[in-house]
Design an enzyme around this catalytic site. Structure first.
Site, PDB file in Angstrom:
ATOM      1  N   HIS A 189       6.048-109.317  11.703  1.00  0.00           N
ATOM      2  CA  HIS A 189       7.429-108.834  11.780  1.00  0.00           C
ATOM      3  C   HIS A 189       8.332-109.984  12.206  1.00  0.00           C
ATOM      4  O   HIS A 189       8.025-110.711  13.144  1.00  0.00           O
ATOM      5  CB  HIS A 189       7.505-107.666  12.756  1.00  0.00           C
ATOM      6  CG  HIS A 189       6.564-106.564  12.377  1.00  0.00           C
ATOM      7  ND1 HIS A 189       6.929-105.545  11.540  1.00  0.00           N
ATOM      8  CD2 HIS A 189       5.257-106.358  12.660  1.00  0.00           C
ATOM      9  CE1 HIS A 189       5.882-104.752  11.341  1.00  0.00           C
ATOM     10  NE2 HIS A 189       4.859-105.222  12.011  1.00  0.00           N
ATOM     11  N   ALA A 261       8.568-100.927  23.045  1.00  0.00           N
ATOM     12  CA  ALA A 261       9.355-101.399  24.183  1.00  0.00           C
ATOM     13  C   ALA A 261       9.135-102.890  24.400  1.00  0.00           C
ATOM     14  O   ALA A 261       9.993-103.578  24.942  1.00  0.00           O
ATOM     15  CB  ALA A 261       8.962-100.620  25.435  1.00  0.00           C
ATOM     16  N   HIS A 456       2.606 -99.933   6.037  1.00  0.00           N
ATOM     17  CA  HIS A 456       1.639 -99.758   7.120  1.00  0.00           C
ATOM     18  C   HIS A 456       0.965 -98.429   6.829  1.00  0.00           C
ATOM     19  O   HIS A 456       1.646 -97.431   6.604  1.00  0.00           O
ATOM     20  CB  HIS A 456       2.363 -99.641   8.463  1.00  0.00           C
ATOM     21  CG  HIS A 456       2.792-100.962   9.012  1.00  0.00           C
ATOM     22  ND1 HIS A 456       3.450-101.902   8.257  1.00  0.00           N
ATOM     23  CD2 HIS A 456       2.639-101.499  10.258  1.00  0.00           C
ATOM     24  CE1 HIS A 456       3.692-102.965   9.017  1.00  0.00           C
ATOM     25  NE2 HIS A 456       3.214-102.750  10.234  1.00  0.00           N
ATOM     26  N   GLU A 459      -3.187 -96.654  10.243  1.00  0.00           N
ATOM     27  CA  GLU A 459      -3.358 -97.287  11.555  1.00  0.00           C
ATOM     28  C   GLU A 459      -3.768 -96.228  12.581  1.00  0.00           C
ATOM     29  O   GLU A 459      -4.523 -96.493  13.507  1.00  0.00           O
ATOM     30  CB  GLU A 459      -2.025 -97.931  11.971  1.00  0.00           C
ATOM     31  CG  GLU A 459      -2.097 -98.681  13.288  1.00  0.00           C
ATOM     32  CD  GLU A 459      -0.764 -99.326  13.647  1.00  0.00           C
ATOM     33  OE1 GLU A 459      -0.774-100.155  14.558  1.00  0.00           O
ATOM     34  OE2 GLU A 459       0.277 -99.015  13.038  1.00  0.00           O
ATOM     35  N   HIS A 478      -3.254-102.581   8.014  1.00  0.00           N
ATOM     36  CA  HIS A 478      -4.099-101.851   8.977  1.00  0.00           C
ATOM     37  C   HIS A 478      -5.313-101.198   8.329  1.00  0.00           C
ATOM     38  O   HIS A 478      -6.390-101.746   8.377  1.00  0.00           O
ATOM     39  CB  HIS A 478      -3.313-100.796   9.781  1.00  0.00           C
ATOM     40  CG  HIS A 478      -2.274-101.407  10.656  1.00  0.00           C
ATOM     41  ND1 HIS A 478      -2.575-102.315  11.637  1.00  0.00           N
ATOM     42  CD2 HIS A 478      -0.929-101.247  10.707  1.00  0.00           C
ATOM     43  CE1 HIS A 478      -1.472-102.692  12.249  1.00  0.00           C
ATOM     44  NE2 HIS A 478      -0.448-102.064  11.693  1.00  0.00           N
ATOM     45  N   GLN A 517     -17.885-102.432   7.328  1.00  0.00           N
ATOM     46  CA  GLN A 517     -17.211-101.887   6.156  1.00  0.00           C
ATOM     47  C   GLN A 517     -16.269-102.901   5.554  1.00  0.00           C
ATOM     48  O   GLN A 517     -15.949-102.831   4.398  1.00  0.00           O
ATOM     49  CB  GLN A 517     -16.453-100.607   6.486  1.00  0.00           C
ATOM     50  CG  GLN A 517     -15.360-100.749   7.498  1.00  0.00           C
ATOM     51  CD  GLN A 517     -15.857-100.416   8.889  1.00  0.00           C
ATOM     52  OE1 GLN A 517     -16.915-100.879   9.268  1.00  0.00           O
ATOM     53  NE2 GLN A 517     -15.120 -99.632   9.614  1.00  0.00           N
TER      54      GLN A 517
END
Length: 630
Positions: A189, A261, A456, A459, A478, A517
């Site tokens: 990000h 936050a 996304h 997740e 994710h 996996q």
């Protein structure tokens, strides 16, 4: 498994792959070539997936240098709306949540509608329900679970037999090692792309140089940087990494509220607004500065690249123009960086605050400016320039939030979605996909580049998010929940869907189990970096080195991950031809150039042969049944 089980499983798996191929083809996103070839044998229709053939690009010589030639001139340096492509004079109108394009400005005449492909809502919901039933089907779950176990053991066998050969092949390559191959951070990000020490130094510098600059408006009163810090009782000397408090610690795992936050330096959203927002009193000057510093670090490292995510919220119609002006006016651009635009799923928040009347308004704010810039670039000149460097869209938010609705035919259309509850994940994804599809066809007509959907996904929260992701996304970020859904995991493997994950932020969620996996079955994982990163200058390298230690990865594994990160990224075909080799789109070892990627052909052959054997197994089962019925 019993032959009847194999037949049922193979039929369902093949149908699921056909569904994905249909939605990828419709939206001009890419679909795995190998899988498409096997599906072609079962299909009567010709292949419709996007080929790169239509891009008349100069081929790259086999012995070309690894660094692509870039234009000397800055793309935002001189631009003139007069020289931009002409206005088409098309009319635009959103109908039932999807933009419709008309050849005339007069929208009352339906006959002037441009024939662009639209996904059909009823068909989409039927396909989604088919996949939902498929992933909880007992015998099919057992079948897929066994295939995944087999793939995992097979990979361990491959490593036992070929590890030394792979290492020998790597040692033969002159100059190339893990540190000088291309890597792309495919999931980062923009507001957290700097590490905490970098942000701290930057804030301190700003406090010394720009103390008297007006940076904020509080209740109608303008405040200088000095006054903002005085209201918080802070001086430049008081600031430290600890007071900044933007580092994700153990309290933030599984707590999205706490994680968010952490994007507020010193827990003060004022500082977030001043330093890490593009739209504020100083027009995002500080944020542009800090991003350009990160860009110059990437350029200095030469081999590291990133796809930074910027946010568009959909609260007002001018967000895109403001974002584009920020990028163009501050000249925020680097050849090492591409952009992805993330749309937070926050309709419920805006609706409660009465900022939006219905969900369609949010969709109009997100998509209409893009259509306008495509139809009449000179009217949105900065946006037209900025979109050249945008790869696609991402959908972000806390996936574990409870969903009060199930997306079905009874769901209200976007224009009627006026309640304060948030629409479900699949509803957001469908309308983003539908508008992006129409936009891509319009842009293709004009010769502009097209976009992809890379949300996304998986997740946290319900498994069915991964079903929507499988249908409409080119790749995802994710994907942790795939470990709980063997059918989906097997489908993601067969369709070779890229997954970007961060070992650092996801490892506790992975509960330290051996990630069979991903390494065993699926070669298609990239690495990402968030500001979980320790205060290092190279967070991406840190992610790789931690992955190496936790999962005992070999040099070959690391180079394969780096190659995957380039493949799943949105850098142009031409750039990838320099980074990975001119034939990188070919299947199997033919597409690999060890002098550029440092991935041995043995590894690429293993991946290719394994995938072909799995696809052969299921397609032959379907064909053999057809023969018996004949």
């Amino acid at each position: 498994v019993p032959f009847t089980d194999l037949l049922d499983a193979a039929k369902s798996v093949v149908k699921a792959l056909f569904l994905r191929e249909k939605y990828m083809g419709l939206s001009l996103q890419s679909f795995c070539k190998t899988t498409a070839r096997y599906l072609q044998e079962l299909s009567e229709k010709p292949l419709e997936t996007r080929g790169y053939e239509e891009v008349p690009e100069t081929p790259v010589a086999a012995d070309a240098p690894v660094h692509p030639p870039f234009a000397e001139q800055h793309p935002y340096e001189t631009w003139d709306p007069q020289t931009m492509p002409p206005d088409l004079g098309f009319g635009l109108k959103m109908v039932d949540g999807v933009v419709h394009v008309y050849t005339k400005q007069d929208l009352t005449d339906k006959s002037t509608e441009l024939d662009l492909p639209y996904p059909d809502l009823q068909e989409f919901i039927a396909d989604m329900n088919f996949l939902m039933a498929l992933i909880i089907n007992g015998p099919i779950k057992s079948f897929c679970y066994r295939r995944l176990q087999y793939l995992s053991s097979k990979f361990q066998m491959h490593v036992l037999l070929n590890e030394m050969k792979e290492l020998a092949a790597q040692k033969k390559v002159p100059h190339r090692d893990f540190y000088n191959i291309r890597k792309v951070d495919t999931h980062i990000h923009a507001s957290s792309c700097m590490n905490q020490k970098h942000l701290l130094r930057f804030i301190k510098r700003a406090m010394k140089k720009h103390l008297d600059e007006i940076v904020h408006v509080e209740k109608g009163k303008e405040q200088t940087l000095k006054e903002v810090f005085e209201t918080m009782n802070l001086t430049a000397y008081d600031l430290s990494v600890d007071t900044l408090d933007v580092h994700a610690d153990r309290n933030t795992f599984h707590r999205f509220d706490k994680f968010n936050a952490k994007y507020n330096p010193i827990g003060e959203s004022i500082l977030r607004e001043i330093f890490i927002k593009t739209d504020n009193r100083v027009s995002g000057k500080y944020f542009a500065h800090i991003i350009k510093e990160v860009m110059s670090d990437l350029e200095e490292s030469k081999y590291q690249n990133a796809e930074l995510r910027l946010s568009i919220y959909g609260r007002s119609r001018d967000e895109w123009d403001k974002l584009a002006r920020w990028a163009v006016n501050h000249r925020v651009h680097s050849n090492n960086v591409r952009w992805l635009v993330q749309v937070p799923r926050l309709f419920d928040v805006y609706r409660t605050k009465k900022q939006l009347a219905n969900f369609q308004e949010m969709l109009e704010n997100i998509f209409l400016p893009l259509y306008e810039a495509t139809v009449h670039p000179a009217q949105h000149p900065e946006l037209h320039l900025f979109l050249e460097h945008v790869d696609g869209f991402d959908s972000v938010d806390d996936e574990s939030k409870p969903e009060h609705h199930i997306f079905n035919l009874d769901s209200p259309l976007p224009g009627n979605w006026v309640e304060e509850d948030n629409p479900p994940y699949s509803y957001y994804l469908y309308y983003m996909y539908a508008n992006m599809t129409v936009l891509n066809h319009l842009r293709r007509k004009r010769g502009f580049h097209t976009f992809v959907l890379r949300p996304h996904c998986g997740e946290a929260g319900p498994i069915h998010h991964l079903v929507s992701g499988f249908m409409v996304s080119e790749n995802i970020s994710h994907g942790l929940l795939l470990r709980k859904a063997p059918v989906l995991q097997y489908l993601y493997y067969l369709a070779q869907i890229g997954i970007a994950m961060s070992p650092l932020s996801n490892k506790v969620g992975r509960s330290w189990e051996p990630p069979i996996q991903f390494w065993g079955g699926d070669p298609w994982v990239g690495a990402e970096a968030v500001w979980w990163s320790p205060p290092l200058k190279e967070p991406l390298m840190e992610e790789y080195s931690i992955a190496t230690q936790v999962w005992k990865l070999s040099s070959c594994d690391m180079c394969e991950l780096a190659r995957n990160s380039v493949l799943m990224s949105g850098f142009s075909h031409k750039v990838k031809s320099y980074w990975l080799g001119p034939h990188y789109l070919k299947e199997g070892p033919e597409g690999n150039d060890i002098r550029r990627t440092n991935v041995p052909d043995i590894r690429v052959s293993y991946r290719f042969e394994t995938l072909c054997q799995e696809l052969t197994l299921i397609t032959q089962a379907v064909q053999s049944e057809e023969l018996e019925t004949i």
